[in-house]
Motif scaffolding. Sequence first.
Motif, PDB file in Angstrom:
ATOM      1  N   ARG A   1       0.837  -1.203   0.000  1.00  0.00           N
ATOM      2  CA  ARG A   1       0.000   0.000   0.000  1.00  0.00           C
ATOM      3  C   ARG A   1       0.872   1.254   0.000  1.00  0.00           C
ATOM      4  O   ARG A   1       1.934   1.259   0.625  1.00  0.00           O
ATOM      5  CB  ARG A   1      -0.854   0.032   1.264  1.00  0.00           C
TER       6      ARG A   1
ATOM      7  N   ASN B   1       6.002  -4.191   9.067  1.00  0.00           N
ATOM      8  CA  ASN B   1       4.590  -3.824   8.952  1.00  0.00           C
ATOM      9  C   ASN B   1       3.834  -5.015   9.513  1.00  0.00           C
ATOM     10  O   ASN B   1       3.360  -5.865   8.779  1.00  0.00           O
ATOM     11  CB  ASN B   1       4.212  -3.559   7.494  1.00  0.00           C
ATOM     12  N   PRO B   2       3.768  -5.109  10.849  1.00  0.00           N
ATOM     13  CA  PRO B   2       3.185  -6.305  11.461  1.00  0.00           C
ATOM     14  C   PRO B   2       1.660  -6.248  11.396  1.00  0.00           C
ATOM     15  O   PRO B   2       1.091  -5.205  11.072  1.00  0.00           O
ATOM     16  CB  PRO B   2       3.668  -6.194  12.907  1.00  0.00           C
ATOM     17  N   PRO B   3       1.004  -7.357  11.707  1.00  0.00           N
ATOM     18  CA  PRO B   3      -0.466  -7.304  11.788  1.00  0.00           C
ATOM     19  C   PRO B   3      -0.877  -6.358  12.905  1.00  0.00           C
ATOM     20  O   PRO B   3      -0.341  -6.442  14.009  1.00  0.00           O
ATOM     21  CB  PRO B   3      -0.856  -8.751  12.131  1.00  0.00           C
ATOM     22  N   TYR B   4      -1.802  -5.413  12.614  1.00  0.00           N
ATOM     23  CA  TYR B   4      -2.170  -4.450  13.662  1.00  0.00           C
ATOM     24  C   TYR B   4      -3.663  -4.186  13.776  1.00  0.00           C
ATOM     25  O   TYR B   4      -4.088  -3.268  14.478  1.00  0.00           O
ATOM     26  CB  TYR B   4      -1.412  -3.136  13.502  1.00  0.00           C
TER      27      TYR B   4
ATOM     28  N   ALA C   1      -1.556 -11.725   8.450  1.00  0.00           N
ATOM     29  CA  ALA C   1      -0.853 -10.462   8.190  1.00  0.00           C
ATOM     30  C   ALA C   1      -1.635  -9.260   8.704  1.00  0.00           C
ATOM     31  O   ALA C   1      -1.139  -8.135   8.694  1.00  0.00           O
ATOM     32  CB  ALA C   1      -0.606 -10.311   6.691  1.00  0.00           C
TER      33      ALA C   1
HETATM   34  N1  GLN Z   1      -2.923  -1.568   6.146  1.00  0.00           N
HETATM   35  C1  GLN Z   1      -3.783  -2.692   6.367  1.00  0.00           C
HETATM   36  C2  GLN Z   1      -5.213  -2.209   6.498  1.00  0.00           C
HETATM   37  O1  GLN Z   1      -5.431  -1.154   7.022  1.00  0.00           O
HETATM   38  C3  GLN Z   1      -3.387  -3.475   7.610  1.00  0.00           C
HETATM   39  C4  GLN Z   1      -2.029  -3.986   7.508  1.00  0.00           C
HETATM   40  C5  GLN Z   1      -1.524  -4.549   8.789  1.00  0.00           C
HETATM   41  O2  GLN Z   1      -2.247  -5.048   9.671  1.00  0.00           O
HETATM   42  N2  GLN Z   1      -0.260  -4.473   8.922  1.00  0.00           N
HETATM   43  O3  GLN Z   1      -6.112  -2.851   6.046  1.00  0.00           O
END
Ligand code: GLN
Length: 272
Positions: free
Chosen positions: A81, A179-182, A203
């Motif tokens: 992204r 860029n971990p899962p967040y 992810a």
């Molecule tokens: N950018 C993604 C989103 O907002 C999430 C990516 C992530 O969790 N690292 O959908």
Amino acid sequence: MTAAGIDNVRFEARLLLAKAAGLSIEELIARSSDVAPVAVATALRSLAARRLQHEPMAYILGEREFWGLPFKVTPAVLVPRPDSETVIEAALSLLIDRQRAWRLLDLGVGSGCLLLTLLKELPEARGIGFEISCDALDVARVNASTLGVEARTALLTGDWRQPDWEDQVEGPFDLVVSNPPYIESAEIPRLMPEVAHFEPRQALDGGPDGLAAYRIIAAAGRRLLVPGGHLVVEVGQGQAYEIAAIFASAGLVPLQPWKDLGGIERVVAARH
Ligand code: GLN
């Protein structure tokens, strides 16, 4: 496709037609008065049907540009992204001497868009990509070779939820990016269908409060980094200050967050 809630319909339709015809956009425009063969029309119909199910364009086309570079993309990896380009900007602003033999680590390397872009920009640097998914690593491997940085890239499978996972990566590093899962687990079903139904859950899913991965990364930070080295991570909207606090309690020194093009605090960095 507009009725299905898809924006940019003309733009996407043109990309799908080019894919169906096996032509570049330039070739397609040059041949815009040709009549499409039946096979192309059939192929277009099946690509459009996938898009109508909200499959991301990047998965249908099999690639996505990031930082002006072409990345192969499959459903095993998060779609690169534009927001994540902020990680590259932040990292390059911290590694000022582009010619140094920087040692880099990317935690959850996915397609490789962060690590491999940095290796392109830093011609003497070497990097390790750590990743739980072997299918994702296959994608990163192809991208490393397409970008001509495979000789400076090592790709390792591993799981940072296991104890002593950081012993698998030979550091210390000048820069650790991630860029971990967040996303908060409960929020995932509410995301756009392109994300919720198609992108790899591991992810995206950052646990109940979205911050699980940052706690793990912070705990390993001082062991992974050289003194003066930096941790640079992408964060979700509204998470920057909490994550900076997590880094500070792990003994790192947080810097001012970087904003993405939408003005959202998107990147948190901390110094060892
Ligand atoms: N950018 C993604 C989103 O907002 C999430 C990516 C992530 O969790 N690292 O959908």
